[in-house]
Design a protein around this motif. Sequence first.
Motif, PDB file in Angstrom:
ATOM      1  N   ASN A 123      -7.125   3.801  -0.144  1.00  0.00           N
ATOM      2  CA  ASN A 123      -6.820   2.583   0.585  1.00  0.00           C
ATOM      3  C   ASN A 123      -7.539   1.366  -0.001  1.00  0.00           C
ATOM      4  O   ASN A 123      -8.087   0.550   0.718  1.00  0.00           O
ATOM      5  N   ASP A 137      -1.225   5.734 -10.238  1.00  0.00           N
ATOM      6  CA  ASP A 137      -2.287   6.471  -9.535  1.00  0.00           C
ATOM      7  C   ASP A 137      -2.827   7.561 -10.449  1.00  0.00           C
ATOM      8  O   ASP A 137      -4.029   7.735 -10.616  1.00  0.00           O
ATOM      9  N   THR A 148       1.412   6.313   3.512  1.00  0.00           N
ATOM     10  CA  THR A 148       1.832   6.607   2.144  1.00  0.00           C
ATOM     11  C   THR A 148       2.157   8.081   2.023  1.00  0.00           C
ATOM     12  O   THR A 148       1.375   8.929   2.448  1.00  0.00           O
ATOM     13  N   GLN A 167      -0.930   9.783   3.864  1.00  0.00           N
ATOM     14  CA  GLN A 167      -2.145   9.014   4.087  1.00  0.00           C
ATOM     15  C   GLN A 167      -1.837   7.833   4.972  1.00  0.00           C
ATOM     16  O   GLN A 167      -0.825   7.156   4.783  1.00  0.00           O
ATOM     17  N   VAL A 168      -2.729   7.591   5.898  1.00  0.00           N
ATOM     18  CA  VAL A 168      -2.490   6.562   6.899  1.00  0.00           C
ATOM     19  C   VAL A 168      -3.630   5.560   6.835  1.00  0.00           C
ATOM     20  O   VAL A 168      -4.795   5.948   6.732  1.00  0.00           O
ATOM     21  N   ASP A 169      -3.274   4.270   6.859  1.00  0.00           N
ATOM     22  CA  ASP A 169      -4.296   3.206   6.912  1.00  0.00           C
ATOM     23  C   ASP A 169      -5.176   3.429   8.132  1.00  0.00           C
ATOM     24  O   ASP A 169      -4.695   3.849   9.186  1.00  0.00           O
ATOM     25  N   SER A 170      -6.438   3.052   7.992  1.00  0.00           N
ATOM     26  CA  SER A 170      -7.347   3.260   9.121  1.00  0.00           C
ATOM     27  C   SER A 170      -6.920   2.458  10.356  1.00  0.00           C
ATOM     28  O   SER A 170      -7.220   2.839  11.483  1.00  0.00           O
ATOM     29  N   GLN A 188       7.405  -1.291  -9.076  1.00  0.00           N
ATOM     30  CA  GLN A 188       7.317  -0.257  -8.057  1.00  0.00           C
ATOM     31  C   GLN A 188       8.474   0.704  -8.239  1.00  0.00           C
ATOM     32  O   GLN A 188       9.628   0.297  -8.297  1.00  0.00           O
ATOM     33  N   THR A 189       8.149   1.983  -8.355  1.00  0.00           N
ATOM     34  CA  THR A 189       9.202   2.986  -8.413  1.00  0.00           C
ATOM     35  C   THR A 189       8.856   4.040  -7.375  1.00  0.00           C
ATOM     36  O   THR A 189       7.790   4.009  -6.771  1.00  0.00           O
ATOM     37  N   ILE A 190       9.753   4.976  -7.230  1.00  0.00           N
ATOM     38  CA  ILE A 190       9.538   6.010  -6.227  1.00  0.00           C
ATOM     39  C   ILE A 190       8.362   6.893  -6.605  1.00  0.00           C
ATOM     40  O   ILE A 190       7.769   7.550  -5.762  1.00  0.00           O
ATOM     41  N   ARG A 191       7.995   6.887  -7.874  1.00  0.00           N
ATOM     42  CA  ARG A 191       6.853   7.685  -8.310  1.00  0.00           C
ATOM     43  C   ARG A 191       5.564   6.880  -8.279  1.00  0.00           C
ATOM     44  O   ARG A 191       4.576   7.259  -8.893  1.00  0.00           O
ATOM     45  N   GLY A 192       5.621   5.743  -7.628  1.00  0.00           N
ATOM     46  CA  GLY A 192       4.448   4.896  -7.588  1.00  0.00           C
ATOM     47  C   GLY A 192       4.650   3.720  -8.517  1.00  0.00           C
ATOM     48  O   GLY A 192       5.769   3.455  -8.972  1.00  0.00           O
ATOM     49  N   ASN A 193       3.560   3.062  -8.821  1.00  0.00           N
ATOM     50  CA  ASN A 193       3.664   1.864  -9.630  1.00  0.00           C
ATOM     51  C   ASN A 193       3.519   2.197 -11.101  1.00  0.00           C
ATOM     52  O   ASN A 193       2.734   3.044 -11.474  1.00  0.00           O
ATOM     53  N   SER A 200       5.554   8.628  -4.665  1.00  0.00           N
ATOM     54  CA  SER A 200       4.437   7.928  -4.050  1.00  0.00           C
ATOM     55  C   SER A 200       5.009   6.663  -3.437  1.00  0.00           C
ATOM     56  O   SER A 200       5.255   5.688  -4.129  1.00  0.00           O
ATOM     57  N   VAL A 201       5.301   6.734  -2.123  1.00  0.00           N
ATOM     58  CA  VAL A 201       5.942   5.592  -1.463  1.00  0.00           C
ATOM     59  C   VAL A 201       5.167   5.225  -0.203  1.00  0.00           C
ATOM     60  O   VAL A 201       4.566   6.080   0.432  1.00  0.00           O
ATOM     61  N   PRO A 228      -3.351   4.319  -2.640  1.00  0.00           N
ATOM     62  CA  PRO A 228      -3.197   4.744  -1.251  1.00  0.00           C
ATOM     63  C   PRO A 228      -4.227   5.787  -0.852  1.00  0.00           C
ATOM     64  O   PRO A 228      -4.663   5.838   0.291  1.00  0.00           O
ATOM     65  N   SER A 229      -4.642   6.637  -1.811  1.00  0.00           N
ATOM     66  CA  SER A 229      -5.550   7.718  -1.446  1.00  0.00           C
ATOM     67  C   SER A 229      -6.902   7.202  -0.973  1.00  0.00           C
ATOM     68  O   SER A 229      -7.570   7.843  -0.172  1.00  0.00           O
ATOM     69  N   ILE A 270      13.032  -0.710   1.652  1.00  0.00           N
ATOM     70  CA  ILE A 270      12.305   0.163   2.581  1.00  0.00           C
ATOM     71  C   ILE A 270      12.655  -0.275   3.993  1.00  0.00           C
ATOM     72  O   ILE A 270      12.507  -1.453   4.337  1.00  0.00           O
ATOM     73  N   LEU A 319      -5.809  14.844  -0.690  1.00  0.00           N
ATOM     74  CA  LEU A 319      -5.236  14.682  -2.026  1.00  0.00           C
ATOM     75  C   LEU A 319      -6.284  14.797  -3.144  1.00  0.00           C
ATOM     76  O   LEU A 319      -5.954  15.138  -4.285  1.00  0.00           O
TER      77      LEU A 319
END
Lengths: 189, 797
Positions: free
Chosen positions: B724, B329, A152, A113-116, B621-626, A181-182, B721-722, A68, A171
């Motif tokens: 946090n 997720d 994210t 999505q962004v960290d606060s 970890q993959t591009i589709r998440g974990n 999901s990155v 992530p959704s 990344i 979401l």
Amino acid sequence: MKILKIIALFFTVTLFLNSCSNNDNGGNPINEEELITTIRITLVTNQGPNVVLEYRDLDGDGPNAPIITSSSDLLANATYIASMVILNETESPAVDITLEIKEEDIAHQFFYQVDSGLNISNITYLDQDENGNPLGLEFSFQTGEPSVGNMTITLRHDLDKFAQGVSNGILTNAGGDTDISVTFPLGIQ
Amino acid sequence: MRLLFLLLFFTSHAFPQICSEIIEGSVEDFHDGSKLIGATIVVVGIEKFTQTDLNGNFRLENICLGTYTLQVSHPECSTKIVQITVPYNGKLTIKLEHHLEELDQVTVKGSAGIDHVTTQLENKIGRDQLESLSFVNLGDALKLLSGVSSLNTGSTVVKPVIQGLHSSRVVIMNNGVRMQDQEWGAEHAPNVDLNSAGSISVIKGASALQYGGDAVGGIVLVEPERIIKKDSLFGKTILTGATNGRGGTLTSSITKTYKNGWYAGAQGTLKRFGDFETPNYVLSNTAMFEKDASFRFGVNKFTYGFEGYYSFFQNELGILRASHIGGADDQFRAITSNRPLVINDFTYAIDNPKQEVTHHLAKVKIFRRITNFGKLEAQYDFQFNNRLEFDVRRGGRGDKPAVDLELTTHSFTSDLSFDAHPKLKGNTGVLLRYQNNYANPETGVRRLIPDYDKLDAAIYALGKYQVNDFWTLEAGFRYDYNHIDANKFYRKSLWLSRGYDIEFSEIVVEDFGNQILTNPVFNYHNFSGTAGFSYSFLKNYKLLANYSLATRAPNPSELFSEGLHHSASRIELGDIRFTQEIANKFSVALEKKEDNFSFTLNPYLNNIQNFILLEPIGIEQTIRGNFQVWAFRQTDATLFGIDIDAFVKLDNHFSVNTKFSLVKGNDTKTNEALIQMPPANLATFFHYKNEKWKNLNISLESNYVFRQNEYPETNFELFLPSTNSFVIVDLSTPPDAYHLFHFNADADFKVLDKSVINIGLTINNILDTEYRDYLNRLRYYADDLGRNIIVRLKMNY
């Protein structure tokens, strides 16, 4: 005697079938057609240089961790326009998955999505599908004061784009399957 | 006149001097050794005769020395002539061939009615019970037997679990052919139509070595209906309709037999269901459509016979839509929701994800009886299994299968059995098998199972000795050789991360950049054996004790798995370093059999070295998440448990039977519980029958499944992530105990003078109880089935 003939016939037929069976000495390697290896986001602002964020995982669900990168930090108090390119780089030349997502825009949507702690606001979709719902290959946002945190990016497939909040980029009610999901660590300075 | 007879039969001997000899013996059925009552024994020429008593025994006294001809007859049998020289030491056993005796189609030892093993428990589901189950699949039917549970992927993919073990550890024999239908996968159900079977038996161990030496769990024997040697044309049709799934089954069979031993039969089944339902919602995309047919013909003379058999099985079934999930997720969302995330209206349509499996099985078998020895059999069978799995795919690829595997198997087996000695029986045989797996590259998805060629060869011998009326001993051994030659593509990153580059550099064939082609070749030498005894004592009691050694080579999935398993939402990794699993199983069975009361207690201990299990090792970890990563690991394991059956007949109408199964599995290296061990299960059946009133049968079943309290913790922590935040994904906590009631009734009704129609009514899950089962892989996403009312019509003709 008759029985023997039948058996002999049977053997012959099955041996014939067997000789037709496919075994091409290992064949060729199969590259995952639906694999996404790379997401490249180009952030453009009129207040400074472009920033390129990249997530790259060439072995897919293999054991190697993704790489990344970001070309630089973001500028504080700036407006950025983001456009995304999605690739499968295991093929040569690389397959542009972006086109596939545009073709199936009704079934796809990106979420951010962004960290606060990270001062990013006003995230706005800049592209729409046939139904006028957001797609999200292009979007814009504004940066605030210097800060660090994660952003994210999620791509959902077969989601409910009409569910509450989904068209506003929330979401929670979207459902569907996750294609991407990155998480990018970002800095604003 | 009398003198003439004497002259005729005593030609080679001097006239007898002493006439106080005795001839003692018994008359029994040639096929299954059952005693024949009322058989007449005539000593030709001396006007002496007698009949066998209730135990099949006879005694002739005051016989002079000499050679005699005995003419033995029985109303149901062909008359037999036996030569005997007096004095005769010991008891004479005379075997008659039952005229109406059904012919042996299946087993290497004799008729289909007898036990396949002597010192290990064999449980059986007979034809009548199978007929009432015509709408269910093999795995569900076998659950009626104690010690058998099932590993499910929803309600349509059901794999039998015998005393805690399943998949490659359970050998399934379909009409004498060992099924080669990619049984390694947890979501691959046996490709057998229950309606083609006349009976199904389960042997809870590896002691029936003629079928394989790797039955670490046990053996399921699916056997066709026996054929009667007379001029006849008969058949039956069963039609069922069920409310849950709003579908049904139609199965029909017809058989023509001739007195001279020729026969031919055909059978077919259609099964169609829409989406199944729980008490509260539709299980979207769980519809199924199955088409099966089988044909057989042959001749069965007393001294020789031949059979040709072909069966076709095709099945298309949907996998619960809500179980197809992306990364962790999605998995977390699906598990924490108490309803499936996708619920659509009921439909018969089958969408992705789905499976389409086609299985062809053909065999020819010949046998010849050898006078004063036994029987020689040879069989060739061919199987072709094609498994297509369709996934939810992007870019309009949904019509293209994600998995397309073609497994072709040719087997040759030969068995020589010895049954000429009244007390000593034995058989020995060989097996040669060639198998090819071809993974179609058109899928656009990396091969789940690599292309491979496999060669198997085996030799075995089994013997049984009846010491006296009380003791029987049994022993056997088997050697199997497996050779696997595979062409496997590895991702280079995985090849390196597993350290294969150091240990297996010599198997690399070609480097393709991201991937490398390798040619792993494995040779396994497997030894297996069995020894045991059966002891009859008191009245109607029997004690069976058996030790069996089973050796199983790792299967292709355990060796080669490498990548994302969509239906489980996890990355699975095999290991080419694996060696064979070696199981030492001790089982004891105490049986009491009486008309009014019978029971069986069957404790067992199965100690397995190099047991292969699949367990989570981390997150990737993959591009589709974990994704959670599960790797196969070899360890040592111990399984012990007990199966209990009891039956009480209260009077001519009422009876109760109950069964209880308990198994505990332990990883002895880590001292942790084994994953996916069936929880304790208690089932009680209350029966009422009235033969005088339309042959009425009514039964009520109470089935209590306990909560599994012993399990390894496989939960993992995940960053969402959704929100946090970090959350725990709970994959291990078993569901609660549940208690279900089922009802079944059937009766015969006369129609048009002659014909009889049997009408049956079954209600499963009468109280519409919500429940989830620990061994259902979809338990994370949805409840199990709600109430189901099934009506059944059966007509014999």
